[in-house]
Each structure stands twice: as C-alpha cells, then as structure tokens.
Design a protein around this motif. Structure first.
Motif, short mmCIF file in Angstrom:
data_model
loop_
_atom_site.label_atom_id
_atom_site.label_comp_id
_atom_site.label_asym_id
_atom_site.label_seq_id
_atom_site.Cartn_x
_atom_site.Cartn_y
_atom_site.Cartn_z
N HIS A 22 0.73 -1.29 0.04
CA HIS A 22 0.13 0.02 0.19
C HIS A 22 0.90 1.25 -0.01
N TYR A 24 1.00 3.79 1.83
CA TYR A 24 1.24 3.94 3.33
C TYR A 24 2.51 3.55 3.73
N ASP A 38 -3.61 2.05 -4.08
CA ASP A 38 -4.45 2.31 -2.99
C ASP A 38 -5.31 0.73 -2.66
N SER A 39 -6.28 0.72 -1.73
CA SER A 39 -6.94 -0.36 -1.41
C SER A 39 -7.75 -1.10 -2.44
N MET A 62 -6.22 -5.99 4.47
CA MET A 62 -5.84 -5.92 3.12
C MET A 62 -5.25 -7.31 2.73
N TYR A 110 -17.37 -0.64 4.19
CA TYR A 110 -15.84 -0.13 3.66
C TYR A 110 -14.90 -1.33 3.82
N ASN A 112 -11.83 -1.35 4.67
CA ASN A 112 -11.23 -1.54 6.10
C ASN A 112 -11.96 -2.10 7.21
N SER A 127 -12.55 3.69 -0.88
CA SER A 127 -12.76 5.06 -1.00
C SER A 127 -13.05 5.79 -2.37
N HIS A 173 -6.64 9.71 10.37
CA HIS A 173 -7.19 10.88 9.62
C HIS A 173 -8.35 11.56 10.21
N HIS A 196 -8.34 13.13 1.98
CA HIS A 196 -8.74 11.74 1.91
C HIS A 196 -10.11 11.80 2.52
N GLU A 198 -11.67 9.96 4.68
CA GLU A 198 -11.75 9.50 6.05
C GLU A 198 -11.39 10.76 7.03
N SER A 212 -9.32 9.16 -2.84
CA SER A 212 -8.45 8.08 -2.37
C SER A 212 -7.00 8.26 -2.65
N THR A 213 -6.08 7.58 -2.02
CA THR A 213 -4.71 7.84 -2.16
C THR A 213 -4.44 7.76 -3.59
P1 13P Z 1 -7.36 3.89 0.23
O1 13P Z 1 -8.45 3.23 -0.18
O2 13P Z 1 -7.19 5.45 -0.41
O3 13P Z 1 -6.10 3.22 -0.09
O4 13P Z 1 -7.17 4.43 1.71
C1 13P Z 1 -6.93 3.15 2.41
C2 13P Z 1 -6.69 3.54 3.92
O5 13P Z 1 -6.48 2.78 4.92
C3 13P Z 1 -6.92 5.06 4.13
O6 13P Z 1 -6.60 5.14 5.51
#
Ligand code: 13P
Ligand code: SF4
Length: 302
Positions: A22, A24, A38-39, A62, A110, A112, A127, A173, A196, A198, A212-213
């Motif tokens: 990812h 991050y 991104d996710s 993930m 979501y 997550n 997202s 976030h 973002h 979130e 999203s990212t």
């Molecule tokens: P994304 O869907 O933008 O990758 O975000 C995942 C996430 O964990 C955001 O905190």
C-alpha cells in the motif's frame, strides 16, 4: 537499492513470490514491491495473481482480502500485528438488529474491516468506488460500516438514500484538525488541498479535491499546479514525488503516520519471505461468506 532490498528481490524471484504494498508502507518497501497502490487497486491486483506466494505489505484487512481472493495461495505478511484499528469498529449484532428493522437494508462495508464484518455485509466498497457502488444499489436503506466519515461523505452526495452511519473512524485521519490545515494553507497559500474522505467534515470543506490515495496521486500528476497540501498518511509522498518530481507536497502536520502501516519494514519483509512465515489463515466458513461482498465490489465497480 541497499543490501536488504537486493536480497528481497533475489529471494522473491527464487520463491516465485509477488509483493503487494500500500502507498502508506515505508518508501523502501514500496520500492521493492511488484504492485503499489490504494486499497481498491490492490484488491483488483489480488484477484488475478499467478504466483505461488503472495506477500502483502499493508494492514490485516488488506492481506485478508488478498487471501479471500486467492484461497489456494499462501499469503504472508511482514508483521502480523499490523492492523487497522477502524477495521474492528463495527458489530455483527448491530447489523442483525438493523436488518430486522429495515427489510430492504443493504449493508455496505468499507474494505477497511475484518473478514467477519465483510461476511455479514452485502457489498464492500473502497474510498475510490463507494459513491458509484452505493448510488447504484437498489435499496434505499443503507447501513454503512465502519467509517462514519466516509459514510457521511457518501450520504451527502446521495441524498436520495437513507444512509445509517456507524461510529467507526480512522484514528489517523480523524485526528487531523482544521487548525492544522489552516496553518499549512497560511504557509503555502498557492497550494491546492487534497483530502482523503476518512477525514472529518470540516477538513473536507477545505478541500480542492477529495479522493482515495490513488485519486490524489493521479490528480496531482495531471494538475498544472505545482504545490499541494496533502491530507493523508505521509507514505504517499513517495509515489507523489516519483510522478511529480518538480512539484512540492506539504503535509499539514510534521508526522502524519499510520504506525501499523510503518511496521512493514524491508527487514521484516525479508524475514517473512525467507521463512515463509506470518501466513494469513481464515476459517472455511469465513472464506465462503466474506468473499461474496468483495467479488460484488469488483463486479459493481467495473
Ligand atoms: P485508500 O483506499 O485510499 O488506499 O485508503 C486506505 C486506507 O487505509 C486509508 O486510511
Ligand atoms: Fe486504518 Fe487509518 Fe491506518 Fe488506513 S490510515 S490503515 S484507516 S488506521
């Protein structure tokens, strides 16, 4: 590339492994990955993998999603304690209660979230596709779990739906304040603000772009502007700078970090790959029921 990174690349080839990371994850880990994103992108990639071994550098949900989409492959992670706190912030009992109250209820999860929560839901979203997917659902009554911030963002864009929110949030976030963003804007008045979903409502109100990212990275790459205030985890600085080396990216706070994502160090990645350890194991029952909402997301987002 340093010694650890070179060793990872060598072992990866020898073991027929593929590395997903990812945005991050630490920059040195992103640099050795086969797929970084991104996710949503990572879930799409995970649905078509050919390699024997999958190494997922992200957080628990993930890697679980990658395992659900590849039940016959070995999915491992650099650090099994890397978890997303928000993924646990909803309850199956509340889903059951609301299903009784609203016969047409669609439970939108979501991505997550834990595999257990996915298993109790109708469809997953990320997202980058939540608006499209929720907007196309037949049900008027929607229970959006676990993120109240993304849920509220979707509800505001889709007033025709009755979106019931859940009290979950991303501790990273959600902790960003309007004062921090105002401070960054005062220092960089010409910069566009990328947010973002979130983040909290007052932060979204300051945004020039919400996404999203991956959407933020694509936006900054295409934009003719050269300065951006980036309201998400600072790992995105690596792809942002790769794609826009002449552009300037500022974060609204000095360290804007998801500590769980940062557990994916190259050293831990190398050790997990060497020993093929920290495997993701899911029960047969969860595998059967949590896959359906993920597959539905992939279908509906097409
Ligand atoms: P994304 O869907 O933008 O990758 O975000 C995942 C996430 O964990 C955001 O905190
Ligand atoms: Fe979870 Fe927030 Fe970390 Fe994303 S940034 S993985 S939502 S804790």
């Amino acid at each position: 590339m340093n010694t650890v990174q070179n060793e990872i690349l060598k072992l990866k080839a020898e073991k027929d492994a593929v590395i997903l990371a990812h945005y991050y994850a630490p920059a040195q880990t992103q640099a050795v990955a086969d797929y970084v994103g991104d996710s949503f992108y990572l879930a799409k990639v995970a649905s078509g993998l050919k390699n024997r071994l999958v190494v997922f550098c992200g957080v628990g949900f993930m890697a679980e999603s990658a395992k659900l989409l590849n039940p016959d492959k070995k999915v491992i992670v650099p650090d099994p304690t890397a978890d997303c706190p928000m993924a646990h912030m909803a309850s199956v009992e509340r889903i059951r209660e609301l299903r009784k109250e609203y016969p047409d209820l669609a439970v939108v999860c979501y991505i997550n979230s834990t595999a257990e929560l996915k298993a109790a839901s109708d469809v997953c979203v990320t997202s980058s596709n939540a608006l499209k997917i929720v907007g196309n659902l037949e049900s008027k009554n929607i229970f959006f779990i676990p993120d109240k911030n993304l849920g509220r963002f979707v509800a505001e864009k889709l007033p025709e739906k009755n979106i019931i929110l859940n009290d979950g949030f991303c501790p990273i976030h959600d902790s960003l304040t309007a004062e921090e963003v105002a401070g960054a804007k005062a220092l960089h008045p010409g910069a566009l603000v990328l947010v973002h979903p979130e983040c909290r409502e007052d932060i979204l109100e300051t945004a020039d772009m919400i996404g999203s990212t991956a959407e933020m990275i694509a936006f900054a790459e295409k934009s003719d502007k050269s300065e951006f205030i980036v309201c998400t985890e600072e790992g995105v600085a690596f792809p942002l700078t790769l794609k826009g080396p002449k552009k300037l990216f500022y974060f609204p706070r000095e360290t804007f970090v998801c500590p769980d994502m940062k557990l994916n160090t190259p050293e831990k990645l190398l050790s997990a790959l060497k020993n093929e350890e920290n495997e993701i194991i899911l029960s047969e029952e969860i595998k059967a029921s949590a896959l359906r909402p993920l597959e539905r997301m992939l279908e509906l987002a097409r």
